[in-house]
Design an enzyme around this catalytic site. Structure first.
Site, mmCIF file in Angstrom:
data_model
loop_
_atom_site.group_PDB
_atom_site.id
_atom_site.type_symbol
_atom_site.label_atom_id
_atom_site.label_comp_id
_atom_site.label_asym_id
_atom_site.label_seq_id
_atom_site.Cartn_x
_atom_site.Cartn_y
_atom_site.Cartn_z
ATOM 1 N N ASP A 111 12.145 9.995 6.214
ATOM 2 C CA ASP A 111 11.450 9.914 7.506
ATOM 3 C C ASP A 111 12.472 9.846 8.637
ATOM 4 O OD1 ASP A 111 9.094 9.876 6.088
ATOM 5 O OD2 ASP A 111 8.537 7.815 6.629
ATOM 6 N N THR B 167 -11.188 3.439 4.962
ATOM 7 C CA THR B 167 -10.451 2.578 5.885
ATOM 8 C C THR B 167 -10.862 2.954 7.303
ATOM 9 O OG1 THR B 167 -8.561 4.087 5.759
ATOM 10 C CG2 THR B 167 -8.486 2.147 4.353
ATOM 11 N N GLY C 57 -9.392 1.672 10.324
ATOM 12 C CA GLY C 57 -8.396 1.178 11.278
ATOM 13 C C GLY C 57 -8.507 -0.316 11.508
ATOM 14 N N ARG D 29 -10.804 -1.975 12.405
ATOM 15 C CA ARG D 29 -12.100 -2.568 12.026
ATOM 16 C C ARG D 29 -12.166 -2.885 10.540
ATOM 17 N NH1 ARG D 29 -15.518 2.096 13.455
ATOM 18 N NH2 ARG D 29 -13.499 3.118 13.334
ATOM 19 N N ASP E 236 4.189 -0.477 14.586
ATOM 20 C CA ASP E 236 4.416 0.857 14.032
ATOM 21 C C ASP E 236 3.460 1.004 12.843
ATOM 22 O OD1 ASP E 236 5.346 3.004 12.555
ATOM 23 O OD2 ASP E 236 7.460 2.485 12.735
ATOM 24 N N VAL F 58 3.086 3.608 10.927
ATOM 25 C CA VAL F 58 3.502 4.589 9.912
ATOM 26 C C VAL F 58 3.472 3.932 8.529
ATOM 27 C CG1 VAL F 58 5.391 6.027 9.028
ATOM 28 C CG2 VAL F 58 4.933 5.922 11.489
ATOM 29 N N ASP G 269 -0.664 3.709 3.484
ATOM 30 C CA ASP G 269 -0.056 3.793 2.142
ATOM 31 C C ASP G 269 0.155 2.399 1.567
ATOM 32 O OD1 ASP G 269 0.098 6.569 2.422
ATOM 33 O OD2 ASP G 269 2.071 6.451 3.353
ATOM 34 N N ALA H 178 2.151 -4.480 7.164
ATOM 35 C CA ALA H 178 3.022 -3.300 7.300
ATOM 36 C C ALA H 178 3.033 -2.758 8.728
ATOM 37 C CB ALA H 178 2.575 -2.214 6.322
ATOM 38 N N SER I 179 8.720 -1.731 6.056
ATOM 39 C CA SER I 179 7.844 -2.762 6.638
ATOM 40 C C SER I 179 6.954 -3.429 5.587
ATOM 41 C CB SER I 179 6.950 -2.124 7.714
ATOM 42 O OG SER I 179 6.017 -1.227 7.122
HETATM 43 O O1 RIB Z 1 1.859 8.014 5.528
HETATM 44 C C1 RIB Z 1 3.122 7.956 6.130
HETATM 45 C C2 RIB Z 1 4.023 8.985 5.533
HETATM 46 O O2 RIB Z 1 3.529 10.263 5.841
HETATM 47 C C3 RIB Z 1 5.431 8.973 6.057
HETATM 48 O O3 RIB Z 1 6.271 8.098 5.357
HETATM 49 C C4 RIB Z 1 5.842 10.422 5.990
HETATM 50 O O4 RIB Z 1 6.861 10.688 5.091
HETATM 51 C C5 RIB Z 1 4.571 11.190 5.677
HETATM 52 O O5 RIB Z 1 4.521 11.607 4.368
#
Ligand code: RIB
EC number: 2.7.1.15
Length: 307
Positions: free
Chosen positions: A20, A225, A227, A229, A251, A253, A257, A287, A296
């Protein structure tokens, strides 16, 4: 948890591994606009790797099936997979570039991501079938949408245990494979696309109606999911709303996951869908309070925010 390929694993993630490249901006640029940002560091990512690391950090015995390139990004992309104890016997180094995600994160914590698949594009049916014993041995096979559709279908075919799918991004996969997902995990946008793909599109974006439509389309269970909420869990016993902790996002990101990985770790530990989702919501919220994806994620000793 071990990187010893002979150790038993509970969870096999068949998915992407990315480097990333993240920059921070005050706000996201409009088309044609140039903005100044900061950052530019490389951290480990990829939806598959993120979910594998999140599950391992929450106590799961996890193996990864995926590919990285032979370039300099392979090492940082796999650093946390290795340090969190994920079995790497199913990960290949191929003559390609490592998957790359170019990410901008704005001051309000929202992100936009462009992914260059690179080595992830080699995770085809042949690649997956070469790792059949590992996949067949899993109690849960966890899949996303960042590998080729035929690799996805092969992983589902080989799975003898439970299949959990977070089809992000939503790619075209064959209907029979997709409907093995138990649960299918999606956000509201992805749920709409999944319903369209299944020819069951609805005009509503009301979470309860999306979950019901996904169940009607043939999924045995659904985790939607929504967000800040929280989430909504649905199966034959009905719908349950899952609260999420109130946090100030730094953040987001990889927060989804983190949810998916933690959820699966709790499922194999014996939780039901609702209990696993409650824990996963707290892990996802944690996270979102730190920078990056895997960087994170909480470990077992971290204090999670209360919902
Ligand atoms: O869901 C986040 C991920 O999406 C990031 O880590 C990036 O690599 C993309 O795959």
């Amino acid at each position: 948890m071990s990187s010893d390929p002979t150790s038993p694993v509970d969870i096999v993630v068949v998915g992407s591994i990315n480097a990333d490249l993240t920059v921070r901006v005050r706000r996201h640029p409009h088309p044609g606009e140039t903005l100044l940002g900061s950052g530019g560091g490389i951290t480990p990512g990829g939806k598959g790797a993120n979910q594998a690391v999140a599950a391992a950090l929450q106590g799961g015995a996890v193996a990864m099936v995926g590919a990285v390139g032979t370039d300099a990004y392979a090492e940082p992309a796999t650093e946390y997979l290795r340090s969190s104890g994920v079995d790497m016997s199913g990960v290949a180094s191929v003559d390609e570039t490592t998957g790359l995600a170019v990410i901008t994160v704005s001051d309000d914590g929202e992100n936009s991501i462009v992914v260059v698949p690179g080595a992830n594009a080699t995770v085809t049916a042949d690649f997956v079938e070469e790792r059949a014993p590992l996949i067949e041995s899993a109690r849960v096979v966890l899949l996303q949408g960042e590998i080729p559709a035929d690799g996805f279908a092969a992983a589902v075919r080989l799975a003898t245990g439970r299949v959990v799918v977070n089809l992000a991004p939503v790619i075209e996969v064959d209907r029979k494979s997709l409907l093995r997902a138990d649960p299918i995990m999606a956000n509201e946008h992805e749920a709409g696309l999944l319903l369209e793909q299944l020819g069951a599109g609805i005009s509503s974006d009301i979470p309860e109606e999306l979950v019901s439509a996904l169940l009607d389309a043939g999924f045995p269970s659904v985790v939607l999911t929504i967000g800040a909420r929280g989430a909504l869990v649905g199966d034959t016993s009905g719908l349950t709303k899952i609260p999420t902790p109130r946090i100030t996002p730094v953040d987001t990101v990889g927060a989804g996951d983190a949810f998916a990985g933690a959820f699966v770790a709790r499922l194999v530990a014996g939780d039901d869908l609702v209990t696993a989702s409650r824990h996963a919501a707290r892990v996802g919220a944690f996270a979102a309070t730190g920078h990056g994806a895997q960087t994170s994620y909480p470990g077992m000793g971290d204090q999670l925010p209360e919902a």
